[in-house]
Design an enzyme around this catalytic site. Structure first.
Site, PDB file in Angstrom:
ATOM      1  N   ASN A 186    -130.806 -85.095  -2.131  1.00  0.00           N
ATOM      2  CA  ASN A 186    -130.427 -86.177  -1.220  1.00  0.00           C
ATOM      3  C   ASN A 186    -129.801 -85.623   0.050  1.00  0.00           C
ATOM      4  O   ASN A 186    -129.166 -84.578   0.047  1.00  0.00           O
ATOM      5  CB  ASN A 186    -129.508 -87.195  -1.907  1.00  0.00           C
ATOM      6  CG  ASN A 186    -128.181 -86.640  -2.370  1.00  0.00           C
ATOM      7  OD1 ASN A 186    -128.094 -85.517  -2.867  1.00  0.00           O
ATOM      8  ND2 ASN A 186    -127.137 -87.427  -2.233  1.00  0.00           N
ATOM      9  N   GLU A 209    -127.581 -87.090   3.272  1.00  0.00           N
ATOM     10  CA  GLU A 209    -126.848 -88.194   3.894  1.00  0.00           C
ATOM     11  C   GLU A 209    -126.697 -87.951   5.392  1.00  0.00           C
ATOM     12  O   GLU A 209    -126.873 -86.830   5.872  1.00  0.00           O
ATOM     13  CB  GLU A 209    -125.461 -88.333   3.259  1.00  0.00           C
ATOM     14  CG  GLU A 209    -125.515 -88.778   1.823  1.00  0.00           C
ATOM     15  CD  GLU A 209    -124.147 -88.930   1.185  1.00  0.00           C
ATOM     16  OE1 GLU A 209    -124.107 -89.436   0.059  1.00  0.00           O
ATOM     17  OE2 GLU A 209    -123.124 -88.541   1.792  1.00  0.00           O
ATOM     18  N   CYS A 243    -133.046 -90.220  -0.158  1.00  0.00           N
ATOM     19  CA  CYS A 243    -132.818 -89.906  -1.566  1.00  0.00           C
ATOM     20  C   CYS A 243    -133.554 -88.626  -1.961  1.00  0.00           C
ATOM     21  O   CYS A 243    -134.579 -88.270  -1.368  1.00  0.00           O
ATOM     22  CB  CYS A 243    -133.322 -91.040  -2.449  1.00  0.00           C
ATOM     23  SG  CYS A 243    -132.497 -92.616  -2.185  1.00  0.00           S
ATOM     24  N   GLU A 293    -135.346 -88.109  -4.578  1.00  0.00           N
ATOM     25  CA  GLU A 293    -136.681 -88.391  -5.089  1.00  0.00           C
ATOM     26  C   GLU A 293    -137.705 -88.448  -3.965  1.00  0.00           C
ATOM     27  O   GLU A 293    -138.781 -87.854  -4.036  1.00  0.00           O
ATOM     28  CB  GLU A 293    -136.692 -89.729  -5.850  1.00  0.00           C
ATOM     29  CG  GLU A 293    -135.778 -89.762  -7.047  1.00  0.00           C
ATOM     30  CD  GLU A 293    -134.400 -90.342  -6.738  1.00  0.00           C
ATOM     31  OE1 GLU A 293    -133.744 -89.877  -5.762  1.00  0.00           O
ATOM     32  OE2 GLU A 293    -133.969 -91.253  -7.474  1.00  0.00           O
ATOM     33  N   CYS A 300    -133.631 -95.599  -6.873  1.00  0.00           N
ATOM     34  CA  CYS A 300    -133.443 -96.875  -6.180  1.00  0.00           C
ATOM     35  C   CYS A 300    -134.794 -97.581  -6.027  1.00  0.00           C
ATOM     36  O   CYS A 300    -135.848 -97.014  -6.328  1.00  0.00           O
ATOM     37  CB  CYS A 300    -132.796 -96.636  -4.811  1.00  0.00           C
ATOM     38  SG  CYS A 300    -133.902 -95.904  -3.583  1.00  0.00           S
ATOM     39  N   CYS A 326    -137.347 -95.729  -3.770  1.00  0.00           N
ATOM     40  CA  CYS A 326    -137.963 -94.587  -4.456  1.00  0.00           C
ATOM     41  C   CYS A 326    -138.967 -95.057  -5.498  1.00  0.00           C
ATOM     42  O   CYS A 326    -140.030 -94.458  -5.664  1.00  0.00           O
ATOM     43  CB  CYS A 326    -136.892 -93.707  -5.098  1.00  0.00           C
ATOM     44  SG  CYS A 326    -135.906 -92.792  -3.888  1.00  0.00           S
TER      45      CYS A 326
END
Length: 168
Positions: A28, A30, A39, A41, A78, A81
């Protein structure tokens, strides 16, 4: 390693297995301009597709840690994803396994187990509303000047409800 999570301190890693056995990893990322981050994924899947566009993704493993300690509960993807997984599963023409790891607890599921619209693409019914901005469960369409949300309880993206007439 490779996670950049200075705000949440929630580090997530993902590994995608391609049909030829190649493993592609992601973490991930940010950013202070939230929600500009990405993310783990999607980082892994986008890299995998960019570098191996003719190979199917057969599995993705996900793990998360905080303070350098693996989280007790398995990390789950999420909605964004899950949709990307569904589209790459369709593109690859074969099921994709999701392996969600926690401390002493591992769950394995198929994309269709956690994303009920896994056989269809959200994008097929949405372009007429305008340009997409936002997340899977709340989408903003500036050119249509509406904000809509989907029925997240059933993951049924065909059930939309108007939330606001003001674009974000």
């Amino acid at each position: 390693s490779g996670s950049y999570a200075p705000y949440s301190k929630f580090n997530v890693g993902a590994a995608v297995r391609m049909s030829d056995g190649t493993i592609v990893t992601g973490a991930n990322q940010e950013n202070a301009a939230y929600p500009s981050g990405l993310c783990a994924e999607r980082t892994a899947m986008f890299y995998a597709n960019a570098h191996y566009p003719d190979k199917a993704m057969t599995a993705i493993a996900i793990a998360a840690s905080q303070g350098g300690v693996l989280c007790e509960e398995p990390a789950t993807p999420c909605g964004q994803c899950r949709q990307v997984m569904a589209e790459y599963q369709t593109k690859g023409g074969r099921p994709m396994s999701i392996i969600m790891c926690g401390e002493g607890k591992i769950q394995q599921k198929r994309v269709s187990d956690i994303h009920r619209t896994a056989t269809t693409s959200c994008s097929c019914c949405l372009p007429a509303l305008g340009e997409f901005r936002g997340s899977w469960s709340c989408m903003t369409y500036p050119s249509a000047k509406v904000v809509i949300s989907c029925g997240t309880a059933s993951n049924d993206l065909t059930k939309f409800s108007k939330v606001s007439d003001k674009p974000a």
